[in-house]
Design a protein around this motif. Sequence first.
Motif, short mmCIF file in Angstrom:
data_model
loop_
_atom_site.label_atom_id
_atom_site.label_comp_id
_atom_site.label_asym_id
_atom_site.label_seq_id
_atom_site.Cartn_x
_atom_site.Cartn_y
_atom_site.Cartn_z
N ALA A 162 38.57 23.96 15.43
CA ALA A 162 38.82 22.94 16.45
C ALA A 162 37.37 22.64 17.02
N ALA A 163 36.39 23.64 17.14
CA ALA A 163 35.07 23.24 17.43
C ALA A 163 34.54 22.18 16.61
N GLY A 164 34.65 22.30 15.16
CA GLY A 164 34.24 21.39 14.28
C GLY A 164 34.79 19.63 14.60
N PHE A 165 36.23 19.85 14.82
CA PHE A 165 36.68 18.48 15.22
C PHE A 165 36.09 18.03 16.78
N VAL A 166 35.87 18.85 17.50
CA VAL A 166 35.38 18.34 18.77
C VAL A 166 33.91 17.60 18.80
N VAL A 167 33.14 18.47 17.72
CA VAL A 167 31.77 18.09 17.36
C VAL A 167 31.68 16.59 16.69
N ILE A 168 32.74 16.48 15.64
CA ILE A 168 33.07 15.14 15.15
C ILE A 168 33.43 14.01 16.26
N GLY A 169 34.15 14.43 17.00
CA GLY A 169 34.81 13.50 18.03
C GLY A 169 33.79 12.91 19.14
N LEU A 170 32.79 14.13 19.47
CA LEU A 170 31.75 13.76 20.36
C LEU A 170 30.67 12.60 19.31
#
Length: 137
Positions: A36-44
């Motif tokens: 989930a943190a990886g997807f948040v970073v990609i989204g940011l």
Amino acid sequence: ALVAIPFLIAAGFGTAALSMRLNREFGPETGSMILAAGFVVIGLIVAMAVNSRSGKPDEVVNEADETVERASDDASDPAMANVDRELLMAALTTAAPMALPGLLRVVMRNLPIVAAVAAAAFIMTRSNQTDVLEPGE
């Protein structure tokens, strides 16, 4: 769109494989949090890239800031909040007949995706505890 579909499917399988690997290495909770943190970073990163490309003029940004300040000042007045609620309901009841056909077209066009999301939500919300009888019981 036909070219993108195999890449989307491949990305889904890649995400599933990464999830299984992280779950095996770190446990289910921590592995899911890492993913989930990886997807948040990609989204940011994508959001910053989109924001940097738009390049809004300063006048538009300042005007938007003033509008937000006025709205926050109005929100503190309870009588004004009631008027805002009435205006919002009037706008929604006026726009609903025009927006509903377009919304239905989008949902029907993406029905397989909507069905998959609904099925996933159904499966994820089911209880994990079931009564399983052991042989000989």
